[in-house]
Design an enzyme around this catalytic site. Structure first.
Site, PDB file in Angstrom:
ATOM      1  N   HIS A 538       0.816  -1.216   0.000  1.00 27.63           N
ATOM      2  CA  HIS A 538       0.000   0.000   0.000  1.00 27.63           C
ATOM      3  C   HIS A 538       0.853   1.271   0.000  1.00 27.63           C
ATOM      4  CE1 HIS A 538      -4.005   1.459  -0.103  1.00 27.63           C
ATOM      5  NE2 HIS A 538      -4.545   0.485   0.592  1.00 27.63           N
ATOM      6  N   ASP A 542      -2.430   3.259  -4.262  1.00 21.47           N
ATOM      7  CA  ASP A 542      -3.701   3.154  -3.556  1.00 21.47           C
ATOM      8  C   ASP A 542      -4.560   2.055  -4.190  1.00 21.47           C
ATOM      9  OD1 ASP A 542      -3.047   5.246  -1.831  1.00 21.47           O
ATOM     10  OD2 ASP A 542      -3.727   6.744  -3.271  1.00 21.47           O
TER      11      ASP A 542
END
Length: 567
Positions: A538, A542
């Site tokens: 992450h 995104d």
């Protein structure tokens, strides 16, 4: 005249620091040629046949099959420059016949370089050259100990130990006067336990610690083991991983055995003695402290472990007595347990454990998944193979889909440099694919996958898969991947949330393809359905980027013609 040359375990590349002997390919007395493979070793990456850079007669081998050796440790000695018949006596009756036994001078290298010039190769493997013989070497002999006598005998034993090699004593030299009780330095001390007195002299003073492997240093640091207090069992006193593990186990056994309640009247006045498994020494416990004196044939070391923060009230509250811990052998379920089967984390299994644990610690991963109708992809593959030419595997088609998806979403073909606090997007795609073998999980790498077509990917995947099954992958074929394709559907499962192959940023998982009811063109039909999952870092993107990547992959699976846009 024959010259005896020593061949050491070379640097096998890719940061490897040790290897395990799995099979000797030559015997003592065999005649070997330059660059002939002499031993097969297993590293954390692969099985490797190690060629010998000398030609001659094998006079000694060092290490049995199953022995783990650090880089730079002797493998064998070769007599060069004389017919094999002239060496029969040296091979048959020499003190260094096999398995690392005998006088170390028997495997020392002669002084001149001219005799070896014609019988030595160039740089066969990374990190060593053989154009000239290495320098003469001698084994450092630690002082011998005959036991741990008491009273007058202790003084005599200390005097005998004082004649050992100066490299194993403090900086004061052989003339220093030293209390005999201080010569037994603490072998290890777990965190929270008592350490030797400040006046105790370390075994090696301020000199260098004979450790090559950074893994050994890390293991010692994590377990609070002072490497200066250990006497290594490797060549020239080299400290190996097994030495640190023995020290940790010994300290854990001591703590578990003495963690019982202490009587209100004070420490127990009686002492108990018994052998410590795996150490070859004697355990002596008195009150809440215990010492371990292990005689290894080289020197005597002592482990002193106190109850630490576990006082009498803590031990009493736990309901564990010293006698109960000793009888049950579990110490309340601590690390000193002797129940069950212990399997060392070494070789491939150990490397996988280290990498997966690091991935979980460092990468904040997330997973998204989608079901896709793979019927058209299966039909396209059947049509390709029916047209003739090399067969195209399903994994190759999925690999081609991955490279096309990474071209659209390069964020997932990247790595994170936390020191510079930067995301590094990589220009090339080196596609790793998970392969389960008898030796464990390995990830061979297709280099330059972004520049290959489907046929080329299929051929390379087949070659690497066969090498993985036979255990002949090289370290270079197991490193450098930038993205991993994990086809866990071969195990008959639909989905998974795999752990990212550190330091990559993402992994695509593919489940099994099975017939399922599916709405196709407005009607319910039985279609070939597959579940796709994407686990991603992450930090590099995104959910929108990850979802776009996975949706493109699913579209290509459902409509392979989508790939024609980028062909």
């Amino acid at each position: 005249m024959a010259q005896v040359l020593e061949f050491k375990l070379p640097d096998l590349g890719e940061g490897l620091t040790e290897a395990e002997i799995t099979r000797w390919l030559v015997e003592v007395g065999d005649v070997v040629e330059v660059d002939q493979p002499v031993v097969e070793v297993e590293t954390a990456k692969a099985m490797v046949e190690v060629p010998c850079p000398y030609g001659g007669v094998v006079t000694a081998r060092f290490g049995a099959e199953g022995t783990e050796l650090p880089v730079g440790a002797p493998l064998l000695t070769v007599a060069v420059g004389a017919p094999a018949g002239d060496l029969d006596g040296a091979v048959a009756g020499g003190p260094a016949a096999d398995q690392g036994s005998g006088d170390p001078d028997a495997r020392a290298v002669g002084g001149g370089a001219a005799a070896a010039g014609d019988d030595a190769s160039g740089n066969v493997l990374v990190g060593y050259g053989t154009t000239a013989p290495p320098a003469r070497r001698r084994r450092v002999r630690p002082p011998e100990v005959s036991g741990a006598p008491t009273g007058a005998g202790a003084g005599a034993g200390a005097a005998g130990r004082g004649t050992g090699d100066a490299s194993l004593r403090g900086p004061g030299g052989p003339g220093d006067s030293e209390d005999p009780g201080q010569r037994n330095a603490a072998r290890s001390a777990p965190r929270g336990s008592k350490v030797p007195e400040a006046g105790a002299a370390p075994a090696r003073g301020d000199g260098p610690v004979p450790v090559i492997s950074p893994l050994v240093r890390r293991l010692a640091r994590e377990n609070g083991v002072d490497l200066r207090q250990l006497v290594g069992s490797g060549p020239d006193g080299l400290i190996l991983r097994a030495d640190v593990e023995d020290a940790v186990r010994a300290a854990a056994t001591v703590v578990a055995s003495v963690a019982g309640p202490v009587p209100a009247s004070g420490p127990v006045s009686t002492a108990t003695e018994g052998p410590v498994p795996g150490i070859g020494g004697t355990f002596r416990a008195t009150g809440t402290n215990a010492s371990l004196s292990a005689s290894t044939g080289a020197s005597a070391t002592t482990v002193t472990a106190g109850a630490g923060t576990r006082g009498a009230s803590d031990a009493g509250a736990s309901g564990t007595s010293a006698s109960g811990a000793g009888a049950g052998g579990t110490g309340g379920g601590g690390t000193g347990s002797t129940r069950g089967k212990r399997i060392p984390l070494r070789g491939v299994r150990g490397a996988v454990a280290d990498k997966l644990a690091r991935s979980r610690r460092e990468i904040p991963d997330a997973t998204c998944w989608v079901d896709a109708d793979a019927t058209e992809l299966m039909n396209a593959r059947a049509a390709m193979n029916a047209a003739g030419g090399p067969k195209v595997s399903l994994l190759a088609l999925l690999a081609r889909v991955c490279t096309a998806a990474l071209a659209r979403h390069p964020e997932l073909n990247s790595t994170v440099d936390m020191d510079a606090r930067e995301v590094v997007q990589l220009d090339e795609v080196h596609l790793g694919f998970a392969a389960q073998t008898e030796r464990g999980l390995v990830v061979p790498v297709v280099k330059g996958a972004h520049a290959r077509d489907t046929e080329s990917l299929s051929a390379e995947l087949a070659r690497l898969s066969e090498a993985a099954r036979t255990g002949t992958l090289t370290p270079g074929e197991l490193t450098g991947s930038t993205f991993t394709l994990n086809n866990y559907g071969v195990f008959g499962v639909d989905g998974s949330t795999p752990i990212i192959n550190h330091p990559e940023a993402a992994m695509l998982g593919v489940g099994r393809i099975v017939p399922k009811p599916w709405v196709h063109q407005g009607e319910l039909a039985v279609r070939q359905v597959v579940q796709l999952s994407l686990t991603f870092d992450h930090r590099v993107c995104d959910g929108g980027t990850a979802g776009g990547f996975l949706r493109f992959v699913a579209d290509c699976v459902e409509q392979p013609a989508v790939l024609l846009r980028s062909v």
